[in-house]
Design an enzyme around this catalytic site. Structure first.
Site, mmCIF file in Angstrom:
data_model
loop_
_atom_site.group_PDB
_atom_site.id
_atom_site.type_symbol
_atom_site.label_atom_id
_atom_site.label_comp_id
_atom_site.label_asym_id
_atom_site.label_seq_id
_atom_site.Cartn_x
_atom_site.Cartn_y
_atom_site.Cartn_z
ATOM 1 N N GLY A 127 39.766 36.442 49.798
ATOM 2 C CA GLY A 127 38.564 37.191 50.122
ATOM 3 C C GLY A 127 38.176 38.139 49.008
ATOM 4 O O GLY A 127 38.990 38.508 48.160
ATOM 5 N N LEU A 128 36.934 38.553 48.998
ATOM 6 C CA LEU A 128 36.398 39.418 47.957
ATOM 7 C C LEU A 128 37.179 40.720 47.824
ATOM 8 O O LEU A 128 37.303 41.281 46.749
ATOM 9 C CB LEU A 128 34.918 39.716 48.248
ATOM 10 C CG LEU A 128 34.226 40.613 47.242
ATOM 11 C CD1 LEU A 128 34.189 39.970 45.866
ATOM 12 C CD2 LEU A 128 32.830 40.939 47.701
ATOM 13 N N HIS A 129 37.724 41.216 48.902
ATOM 14 C CA HIS A 129 38.445 42.483 48.864
ATOM 15 C C HIS A 129 39.953 42.277 48.890
ATOM 16 O O HIS A 129 40.704 43.169 49.295
ATOM 17 C CB HIS A 129 38.007 43.369 50.026
ATOM 18 C CG HIS A 129 36.545 43.642 50.012
ATOM 19 N ND1 HIS A 129 35.959 44.436 49.064
ATOM 20 C CD2 HIS A 129 35.541 43.195 50.794
ATOM 21 C CE1 HIS A 129 34.662 44.484 49.274
ATOM 22 N NE2 HIS A 129 34.384 43.736 50.316
ATOM 23 N N GLY A 130 40.397 41.083 48.486
ATOM 24 C CA GLY A 130 41.821 40.819 48.397
ATOM 25 C C GLY A 130 42.447 40.292 49.673
ATOM 26 O O GLY A 130 43.671 40.240 49.782
ATOM 27 N N GLU A 131 41.616 39.897 50.652
ATOM 28 C CA GLU A 131 42.185 39.309 51.874
ATOM 29 C C GLU A 131 42.967 38.043 51.505
ATOM 30 O O GLU A 131 42.659 37.386 50.523
ATOM 31 C CB GLU A 131 41.071 38.936 52.873
ATOM 32 C CG GLU A 131 40.241 40.078 53.369
ATOM 33 C CD GLU A 131 39.028 40.375 52.490
ATOM 34 O OE1 GLU A 131 38.197 41.180 52.928
ATOM 35 O OE2 GLU A 131 38.919 39.841 51.375
#
Length: 125
Positions: A11-15
């Site tokens: 994910g974009l936020h490091g998920e």
């Protein structure tokens, strides 16, 4: 991640991503991304799409164009026509390495809107 690992589908936020794997050639990584995206809607032979390859902030633009070329070939081989391609850093996350690949199935209204003039309040130096 290990020194020789990548995460695909993160994910974009490091998920967490879809999978962790060893470094691979770009064509294998982009094929994995495209298979996930194409089967999700699903996209079918004869569809017309807009393709976006978005850099996450830390990937050189030349590598984004390599990803775009691979994605374009995959779509061509599946008889999915590309109406317009976008390649750049559109949505980033603090110089995160990698890219995302997005497809938009088009109809006449979406094509008209994609080609419509637009203006945004931003300045490039």
């Amino acid at each position: 991640l290990g020194d020789d690992e990548i995460e695909v589908g993160v994910g974009l936020h490091g998920e967490p991503g879809r999978e962790r794997t060893k470094y691979q050639r770009a064509n294998n990584i982009i094929k994995s991304l495209m298979d996930a995206v194409i089967t999700d809607l699903p996209f079918e032979s004869g569809d017309e799409v807009a393709l976006m390859v978005n850099g996450l902030g830390g990937t050189p633009i030349g590598e984004l164009y390599i990803a775009s070329g691979i994605a374009s070939n995959i779509l061509k081989n599946r008889n999915i026509k590309i109406f317009k391609t976008y390649v750049n850093n559109y949505c980033t996350s603090l110089d995160m390495e990698g890219c995302s690949v997005s497809l938009l199935r088009l109809n006449e209204e979406f094509k008209r809107l994609l080609l419509a003039p637009s203006d945004i309040p931003i300045s490039y130096f």
